[in-house]
Design an enzyme around this catalytic site. Structure first.
Site, PDB file in Angstrom:
ATOM      1  N   HIS A 244     -77.668 -40.874  -3.683  1.00 49.99           N
ATOM      2  CA  HIS A 244     -77.147 -40.065  -4.787  1.00 49.99           C
ATOM      3  C   HIS A 244     -77.233 -38.600  -4.420  1.00 49.99           C
ATOM      4  O   HIS A 244     -78.165 -38.173  -3.736  1.00 49.99           O
ATOM      5  CB  HIS A 244     -77.928 -40.341  -6.080  1.00 49.99           C
ATOM      6  CG  HIS A 244     -77.200 -39.885  -7.303  1.00 49.99           C
ATOM      7  ND1 HIS A 244     -77.253 -38.580  -7.747  1.00 49.99           N
ATOM      8  CD2 HIS A 244     -76.385 -40.551  -8.159  1.00 49.99           C
ATOM      9  CE1 HIS A 244     -76.502 -38.473  -8.836  1.00 49.99           C
ATOM     10  NE2 HIS A 244     -75.965 -39.630  -9.103  1.00 49.99           N
TER      11      HIS A 244
ATOM     12  N   ASP B 162     -74.116 -47.435  -9.803  1.00 54.55           N
ATOM     13  CA  ASP B 162     -72.984 -48.315  -9.505  1.00 54.55           C
ATOM     14  C   ASP B 162     -73.419 -49.692  -9.004  1.00 54.55           C
ATOM     15  O   ASP B 162     -72.676 -50.667  -9.145  1.00 54.55           O
ATOM     16  CB  ASP B 162     -72.094 -47.674  -8.430  1.00 54.55           C
ATOM     17  CG  ASP B 162     -71.486 -46.375  -8.889  1.00 54.55           C
ATOM     18  OD1 ASP B 162     -70.899 -46.358  -9.974  1.00 54.55           O
ATOM     19  OD2 ASP B 162     -71.615 -45.371  -8.163  1.00 54.55           O
TER      20      ASP B 162
END
Length: 372
Positions: free
Chosen positions: A258, A309
């Site tokens: 991330h 996700d």
């Protein structure tokens, strides 16, 4: 003049909507864990993002009624979706075009009064799930299902999509996914929405721009790629061998790492829990098991954390959502945050107009065309 690669760590605006500090996420001052552990409804969270406080019972009732009263889309909009569904277009392109069309059909689209803005916001929020469900069913040759005003946001979408009333577990899982994706500070699509809003354009243009940004594989398209990976691993039957091969060829493993979070994506653990609960003891448990194997491998070999996700791909699949529309689901949730940021930008607006750092050729001399 300072510069930053991709504007990393650059502060572009002030906001009261959401905040990321280290590895925590909060909406208007409420840590995401508070909302999850108290089973906040998505409708409450939409209200929170737009108004910066949780609704009272009366405020929530009125807000929910306003949303449900606007679920239905017009015959003209449905006909437009039907035409697009026959052309094998990218689902996000269909959503982008249809949201723009909503602005064309709203005679008050150019008005910016608080009353008009609220009406536009409610219509966008309420109709996008109907647009997505209608497109998905038409594309697969099924008849669209009318929304039900007696069902909440999460339950109504699953009903329109699958043609049957969802279970309480399914509603809870989908509600949680919607809450977790609602806003995330100044991500790419939100920034696009705020840039548009700063020009004083209409809200439909702002949301259309945000959808265009979300469509990209580096933003909203990741969870679709995650499930494609799960299917490939299931077909091959060897998780480690598959990942070894992908990494050896320098391919990106989607759903990991991330830009902001370093030790844990605070949203991921709740989606992991829902993925486990939804699949446990069923034939679909294989998807959760493969996901765990991938997570262990990536932590051991690359020291990367799963992001929002990763487990959302399994959650959506078990809820009967085809992987080709995962990004549409992301948009359905994130539009709540986009609208909040558009409204905030308008309240204390200044045109967003950054500078660029020129690195090209200098002091060239023009040569007439006849001598070139």
């Amino acid at each position: 003049m300072t510069q930053s690669n991709g504007l990393k760590d650059t502060i572009a605006c002030e906001t009261r909507i959401s905040q990321i500090i280290d590895d925590t996420l909060s909406y208007a001052g409420y840590n995401i864990s508070e909302l999850m552990e108290n089973n906040a409804s998505f409708e409450e969270v939409i209200y929170l993002l737009w108004n910066l406080h949780l609704p009272t019972q009366i405020e929530l009732k009125n807000f929910v009624n306003d949303l449900r009263a606007n679920y239905v889309i017009s015959d003209a909009v449905e006909q437009c979706i039907l035409i697009q569904s026959r052309k094998h277009l990218h689902p996000m392109s269909v959503l982008r075009s249809t949201v723009s069309l909503l602005g064309v059909y709203n005679i008050h689209a150019e008005e910016t009064s608080p009353e008009a803005t609220y009406e536009q916001s409610i219509q966008l929020m309420a109709k996008i799930p109907t647009i997505i469900a209608t497109f998905t069913r038409l594309r697969s040759g099924q008849t669209p299902i009318e929304p039900r005003k007696d069902l909440g946001f999460a339950a109504n979408f699953l009903y329109m999509l699958n043609g049957q009333e969802p279970t309480e577990l399914e509603i809870r899982a989908f509600n949680r996914a919607l809450v977790l994706h609602a806003d995330h500070e100044l991500n790419a699509s939100t920034f696009a929405a705020r840039v548009c809003a700063s020009t004083l354009t209409d809200i439909y243009s702002c949301v259309t721009a945000a959808i265009g940004a979300l469509k990209g594989a580096l933003h909203g398209g990741a969870n679709e790629c995650v499930f494609d990976m799960l299917k490939e691993i299931k077909a091959e039957g060897d998780t480690n061998a598959y990942l070894d091969r992908k990494l050896a060829s320098h391919e990106k493993i989607m759903g990991f790492g991330h830009r902001v979070y370093k030790t844990q994506d605070p949203r991921e653990k709740y989606l992991r829990e829902m993925a486990e609960e939804l699949t446990k003891g069923t034939e679909k448990e294989i998807w959760y098991q493969i996901s765990e194997e991938i997570e262990r491998y990536m932590k051991h070999t690359k020291h990367l954390i799963p992001n929002v996700d990763f487990y959302s791909a399994t959650v959506y699949h078990v809820l009967g959502i085809d992987s080709s529309i995962y990004t549409l689901i992301f948009a359905m949730s994130r539009v709540s945050g986009w609208i909040a940021h558009i409204q905030e930008q308008r309240k204390n607006n200044k045109l967003i107009r950054p500078r660029s750092h020129y690195v090209g050729a200098q002091n060239l001399h023009y040569i007439p065309i006849g001598r070139r």
